[in-house]
Design a protein around this motif. Structure first.
Motif, PDB file in Angstrom:
ATOM      1  N   SER B 571       0.830  -1.215   0.000  1.00  0.00           N
ATOM      2  CA  SER B 571       0.000   0.000   0.000  1.00  0.00           C
ATOM      3  C   SER B 571       0.860   1.259   0.000  1.00  0.00           C
ATOM      4  O   SER B 571       0.382   2.331  -0.342  1.00  0.00           O
ATOM      5  N   GLY B 572       2.110   1.120   0.406  1.00  0.00           N
ATOM      6  CA  GLY B 572       2.969   2.290   0.503  1.00  0.00           C
ATOM      7  C   GLY B 572       2.798   3.032   1.830  1.00  0.00           C
ATOM      8  O   GLY B 572       3.565   3.931   2.158  1.00  0.00           O
ATOM      9  N   GLU B 573       1.800   2.620   2.601  1.00  0.00           N
ATOM     10  CA  GLU B 573       1.531   3.290   3.871  1.00  0.00           C
ATOM     11  C   GLU B 573       2.710   3.154   4.830  1.00  0.00           C
ATOM     12  O   GLU B 573       3.315   2.089   4.949  1.00  0.00           O
ATOM     13  N   ARG B 574       3.044   4.246   5.497  1.00  0.00           N
ATOM     14  CA  ARG B 574       4.162   4.265   6.434  1.00  0.00           C
ATOM     15  C   ARG B 574       3.711   4.940   7.706  1.00  0.00           C
ATOM     16  O   ARG B 574       3.167   6.042   7.654  1.00  0.00           O
ATOM     17  N   ARG B 575       3.929   4.264   8.829  1.00  0.00           N
ATOM     18  CA  ARG B 575       3.508   4.913  10.070  1.00  0.00           C
ATOM     19  C   ARG B 575       4.537   4.633  11.160  1.00  0.00           C
ATOM     20  O   ARG B 575       5.227   3.619  11.140  1.00  0.00           O
ATOM     21  N   SER B 576       4.620   5.575  12.118  1.00  0.00           N
ATOM     22  CA  SER B 576       5.565   5.421  13.224  1.00  0.00           C
ATOM     23  C   SER B 576       4.865   4.764  14.400  1.00  0.00           C
ATOM     24  O   SER B 576       3.695   5.045  14.667  1.00  0.00           O
ATOM     25  N   VAL B 577       5.606   3.872  15.039  1.00  0.00           N
ATOM     26  CA  VAL B 577       5.061   3.271  16.270  1.00  0.00           C
ATOM     27  C   VAL B 577       6.135   3.354  17.355  1.00  0.00           C
ATOM     28  O   VAL B 577       7.324   3.502  17.060  1.00  0.00           O
ATOM     29  N   ARG B 578       5.699   3.269  18.597  1.00  0.00           N
ATOM     30  CA  ARG B 578       6.638   3.282  19.713  1.00  0.00           C
ATOM     31  C   ARG B 578       7.508   2.038  19.632  1.00  0.00           C
ATOM     32  O   ARG B 578       7.016   0.937  19.337  1.00  0.00           O
ATOM     33  N   LEU B 579       8.789   2.189  19.875  1.00  0.00           N
ATOM     34  CA  LEU B 579       9.724   1.062  19.831  1.00  0.00           C
ATOM     35  C   LEU B 579       9.240  -0.094  20.698  1.00  0.00           C
ATOM     36  O   LEU B 579       9.257  -1.250  20.280  1.00  0.00           O
ATOM     37  N   GLU B 580       8.755   0.235  21.883  1.00  0.00           N
ATOM     38  CA  GLU B 580       8.396  -0.836  22.820  1.00  0.00           C
ATOM     39  C   GLU B 580       7.152  -1.617  22.379  1.00  0.00           C
ATOM     40  O   GLU B 580       6.964  -2.754  22.797  1.00  0.00           O
ATOM     41  N   SER B 581       6.353  -1.041  21.489  1.00  0.00           N
ATOM     42  CA  SER B 581       5.185  -1.797  21.020  1.00  0.00           C
ATOM     43  C   SER B 581       5.389  -2.314  19.595  1.00  0.00           C
ATOM     44  O   SER B 581       4.485  -2.905  19.011  1.00  0.00           O
ATOM     45  N   ALA B 582       6.601  -2.082  19.054  1.00  0.00           N
ATOM     46  CA  ALA B 582       6.844  -2.415  17.644  1.00  0.00           C
ATOM     47  C   ALA B 582       6.631  -3.897  17.357  1.00  0.00           C
ATOM     48  O   ALA B 582       5.936  -4.264  16.399  1.00  0.00           O
ATOM     49  N   VAL B 583       7.223  -4.762  18.192  1.00  0.00           N
ATOM     50  CA  VAL B 583       7.121  -6.206  17.929  1.00  0.00           C
ATOM     51  C   VAL B 583       5.660  -6.642  17.911  1.00  0.00           C
ATOM     52  O   VAL B 583       5.210  -7.347  16.997  1.00  0.00           O
ATOM     53  N   ALA B 584       4.907  -6.170  18.896  1.00  0.00           N
ATOM     54  CA  ALA B 584       3.497  -6.541  18.960  1.00  0.00           C
ATOM     55  C   ALA B 584       2.747  -6.066  17.713  1.00  0.00           C
ATOM     56  O   ALA B 584       1.949  -6.798  17.127  1.00  0.00           O
ATOM     57  N   GLU B 585       3.051  -4.843  17.292  1.00  0.00           N
ATOM     58  CA  GLU B 585       2.388  -4.293  16.101  1.00  0.00           C
ATOM     59  C   GLU B 585       2.725  -5.096  14.850  1.00  0.00           C
ATOM     60  O   GLU B 585       1.875  -5.364  14.004  1.00  0.00           O
ATOM     61  N   ILE B 586       4.016  -5.463  14.738  1.00  0.00           N
ATOM     62  CA  ILE B 586       4.462  -6.201  13.547  1.00  0.00           C
ATOM     63  C   ILE B 586       3.847  -7.598  13.530  1.00  0.00           C
ATOM     64  O   ILE B 586       3.362  -8.066  12.504  1.00  0.00           O
ATOM     65  N   VAL B 587       3.858  -8.242  14.686  1.00  0.00           N
ATOM     66  CA  VAL B 587       3.310  -9.598  14.765  1.00  0.00           C
ATOM     67  C   VAL B 587       1.820  -9.563  14.448  1.00  0.00           C
ATOM     68  O   VAL B 587       1.291 -10.434  13.757  1.00  0.00           O
ATOM     69  N   LYS B 588       1.149  -8.505  14.913  1.00  0.00           N
ATOM     70  CA  LYS B 588      -0.288  -8.338  14.655  1.00  0.00           C
ATOM     71  C   LYS B 588      -0.500  -8.186  13.140  1.00  0.00           C
ATOM     72  O   LYS B 588      -1.485  -8.639  12.590  1.00  0.00           O
ATOM     73  N   GLY B 589       0.442  -7.538  12.474  1.00  0.00           N
ATOM     74  CA  GLY B 589       0.402  -7.421  11.004  1.00  0.00           C
ATOM     75  C   GLY B 589      -0.317  -6.168  10.581  1.00  0.00           C
ATOM     76  O   GLY B 589      -0.945  -5.484  11.352  1.00  0.00           O
TER      77      GLY B 589
END
Lengths: 589, 589
Positions: B571-589
């Protein structure tokens, strides 16, 4: 899901197949691991494929641990790269060659040195990109003259071939060591008995080279080892040359009429009767200098004669000779060869005639003359005088004759000294399962693989090559792990962790077995389940032994008492355990 | 362990390689997935091998779910089985043939029908052993005249080929359906767009046959579909023949002098000027009967002429003709052919001359005459009179001429009616990615595969064959999933789950990235980590886009604020997330 024998694509054979020559191979056929598809060509059935996949997985894991990356090349390759290195010709009849519809030449690759070299040349250009180790697990092809022992020497087979790329010799040594260490881990994990032996460089060119041999009476390779730790394949054993002997004071050579002494046995007997030695000892074959006329046939088909002089008590070892004269093939000289060289009198060939050199550097014959390392300066010999019924006694090397070079192709014998001084050698047979090899710069030079160094200067890359015979390992493991009733796989390569036999007619037997299988699989154990309804327990036990999973579990008669049997295929030990603790016992091992 | 770009065997290319012809193939080369090793021959680099392995794994899982068992055959095979089925010859130049050192004939197998048949014959003998479905994932060889589009049409390629064995036709249909269902699951899981089309049986013999095509403008296959759900490859479309027309009352045929009207355009123009139609309509090419003289070349090289009559507004479709005349090859008739048949006057060929049959069953010419299905009984045609400058008007099929048979090889056009009455057809292009095929008893008969039935009677087994182009799928996926900056893999086949870019010069960037990579891998996500120290963020982002892992994570500038960027490649979408929640966000997809 367990593998169910009721549906598994398998037929076990009670009789040995007619065309199988060694025990392990017979059992692989009988137990339904492989089938023959043609001379030296085998089809992998589901059980065989499972064993092969386990071996490949161990190799992949250890290659990754050694920092090697996996790639995959075509097996069908154009001629040109192999032309550039000379291997198109050097491989001779062993190479499968073919043409495409445009009449362009192709081959089925026996190994991939050329392609790996060209790939690295294609992608990389700087010292910063190196070191690099890459490998593949891939089908190889060799048109063996005598495919034998099934997977042991096939014409299509799977190899892991790895190659390392370094800018320095130290780098190569480190890359070599990393692969060598990985090989030790791989063979240990697979449960393969092995020795590492020094190997001859052979047709591959290059320097340091070691083979991993699995000791086996059916092995084609002879290797030697000393109690002091020396080990080498027989092609690589360097003969320990005796000390030079003072020439001064030795009596002059003497030509003697020796009627009907055209072989060594006769000249020795004749000498003991007619010609006492000054040292009082008996004459033996070791005192004679035997001169073998051999024909070398180059890959291009050129025939060249060569004469090899060696002590009469030693035969030429064909494998050592093949290695030494590679890539030429070797034959004994024939009548035609002798007809072209009337100076050679069969049975009476020697390096001099009437005191003049006939062989060697200053000889009148143009045939190359090479000497065994035992023929040191000052050693005196009884040899042919190049005249029918004449021999010469006391012919001294370095005084009366010389050679064009030294060649070390005499047989190695038990009791010979190890070249490193570690004591007498013993001989054994083995199967080559791996080969690690410092190729050096041969391929990089032939194919122009250079990178820029720190100073922006082009330097030639140095390479190593590292092979494991994957399908051959299946044969080696089968050969080393069986009894008269069947295979006994090491756990690491067994097609399943547990072989579960439902032995009986009652439904509860099958239900219990299915339940046990599901519980074992839930614990991460793979299971083969013999769930065949109309097959007798005897046949089932026979198949269990034949197929050779090391842990067998029997759900049968004991079930009435709430018990199942655990059967260790290797030790033969069989014990009953309570059904409710069976899974825990099996998982515990 | 993550795949680290600092050591990965990879070089990405900024420019398109010269020899690449389609977008997906260019990107596979540029992004370092494959390299060319020869015409139609490709080497798999680590990233490419990872994609290929993922596809193979999905296929293995779905084959197992469909009850198919894996085996593995040699690619190098002896001639004899292929001789028995006729394929040694029928394959023509497409087959790589070679000889071994004993001059015995071998081939590199294009598919393995013969070997699977013989293997089952070898192992099984009873109806109780069936049904059976077995498959392999293996290198295949075809000596393509025109290798193209990289992996799309190579000369060495990987196929999954499965075969089913049944005793009854219903059994075959069930086995076929199980494979067909597995194919739908496989392509759906892999994220490949596909349509299932009826396929021509072609050279394989047999009956029901469907192809899985992935719609693509670069596809070599044309297929048709109707809004009502009909879909077929163009070779398989059956023309809907019009109704018969009453012959009674039609005017007699009339021969007319038609000077210089040796092509359809001219005779139509001439007719509109000189010969009004009784129905008042204009003459069009559709009113003319065009007679094409074609030469069939058999696999043995025998040349036979055939004449095909079809409406003048339709061309012969070469693919439909090839399928219909298979295994013969097709050429237009040449001057030599016409010289041998003086009865054929070029530009004026027709089925009758002076009212007498010249072509067809009762014709004087020995050439086979075949008619398009549109030439129904009672239809009247304007066609050649077999004399220079003469045509015949109102020649009525079934009254004035007949044929030796019907052949359906005219082009299919958008707007033609679907044979099942489901409406007009539209045309599209696709790439064949799978083929399911009820072979029937052809191979079993040729190779003698019989089993005993319930009554102890020998019956011939009926077979299905089921192929998936594994390496071709890589090309199809690359072609369907890219933009101008690079590849965009579907998650199921991506070489890694996450592509992690350490973008910056500070050590903390690399430490954080390494830590994130380790955490992601601990959660079961595979990671490619761009840990290259001396490479600019711009180059890193470019490589990330080129390589095409769908989920990109950037550890860079945002780290100062405790943030990392998640970048959705598709999609090209780019968003910033907090480092400490990054793994959870990535795993969530």
């Amino acid at each position: 899901m367990p593998i169910r024998l009721s549906s598994l694509f398998l037929r076990t054979l009670r009789e040995d197949p007619a065309d199988a020559d060694v025990a392990g191979h017979k059992l692989l056929l009988r137990a339904g691991y492989i089938r023959r598809a043609g001379a030296g060509l085998y089809t992998w059935l589901p059980l065989g494929l499972a064993v092969k996949a386990k071996i490949e997985q161990v190799i992949r894991e250890e290659m990754a641990a050694a920092g090697a990356q996996e790639v995959f090349f075509p097996a069908l390759l154009p001629r040109e790269p192999f032309e550039a290195t000379g291997r198109w010709t050097e491989y001779g009849d062993n190479l499968f060659r073919l043409q495409d519809r445009k009449k362009a030449d192709y081959l089925l690759a026996p190994t991939h040195e050329e392609m790996f070299t060209l790939l690295v040349k294609d992608l990389y250009s700087s010292y910063k990109d190196l070191p690099l180790s890459i490998y593949q697990i891939q089908n190889k092809y060799r048109d063996e003259a005598r495919p034998r022992a099934g997977l042991l020497r096939g014409r299509e087979f799977v190899m892991k071939d790895a190659y390392s790329f370094d800018t320095t010799d130290e780098g190569l040594r480190a890359s070599y060591q990393a692969q060598r260490d990985a090989y030790e881990r791989i063979f240990t994990r697979l449960g393969v008995d092995y020795v590492v032996v020094k190997a001859d460089a052979g047709a591959m060119g290059g320097s340091a080279s070691e083979e991993f041999l699995s000791p086996s009476p059916i092995g084609e390779d002879t290797f030697v080892r000393s109690a002091g730790g020396y080990a080498a394949n027989v092609e690589a054993v360097a003969t320990v040359a005796p000390e030079k002997i003072a020439i001064d004071g030795q009596p002059a050579a003497e030509i003697v009429h020796t009627p009907e002494c055209s072989n060594i046995k006769r000249i020795v007997a004749f000498s003991n009767e007619n010609k006492k030695r000054t040292d009082g000892a008996e004459w033996t074959a070791a005192h004679t200098l035997k001169n073998n006329v051999m024909a070398l046939i180059s890959p291009e088909g050129k025939r060249e004669l060569v004469i090899v002089g060696l002590p009469g008590d030693r035969e030429v070892d064909i494998k050592r000779a093949e290695a030494a004269f590679s890539p030429n093939e070797i034959e004994q000289a024939n009548e035609d060869d002798f007809a072209k060289h009337p100076e050679l009198i069969k049975g009476y060939i020697g390096p001099v005639k009437d005191g003049k050199a006939i062989l060697g550097l200053e000889g009148v014959s143009k045939i190359r003359y090479l000497l065994d390392p035992r023929v040191v300066e000052g050693s005196a010999w009884l040899t042919g005088a190049n005249e029918k019924d004449k021999h010469v006694y006391g012919l001294v090397a370095g005084r009366d004759f010389s050679a064009d070079g030294v060649i070390d192709i005499a047989e190695v014998r038990a009791g010979d000294q190890a070249p490193d001084g570690s004591g007498p050698l013993e001989l054994a047979r083995g199967i080559e399962i791996g080969h690690v090899f410092q190729l050096g710069r041969k391929y990089a030079e032939a194919l122009g693989l250079q990178v820029l160094d720190e100073n922006g200067k082009l330097i030639t890359v140095t390479m190593g090559s590292y092979g494991i015979g994957v399908t051959r390992l299946v044969a080696v493991l089968a050969e080393a792990n069986h009894d008269e009733n069947g295979l006994i796989w090491p756990a690491a390569v067994s097609p399943a962790d547990v072989y579960l036999v439902a032995a009986g007619k009652d439904e509860v037997v099958y239900e219990t077995a299915e339940k046990l299988a599901a519980e074992l699989e839930a614990k991460g154990k793979s299971v083969i389940l013999d769930d065949r309804l109309k097959v007798s327990p005897g046949v089932k036990f026979g198949d269990a032994e034949l197929i050779g999973v090391p842990n067998i579990v029997i759900v049968g008669k004991g079930l009435e008492n709430g018990e199942v049997d655990l059967w260790n295929r290797r030790s033969g030990e069989r014990r009953s355990v309570r059904l409710e603790s069976a899974v825990a016992e099996i998982v515990k091992g």
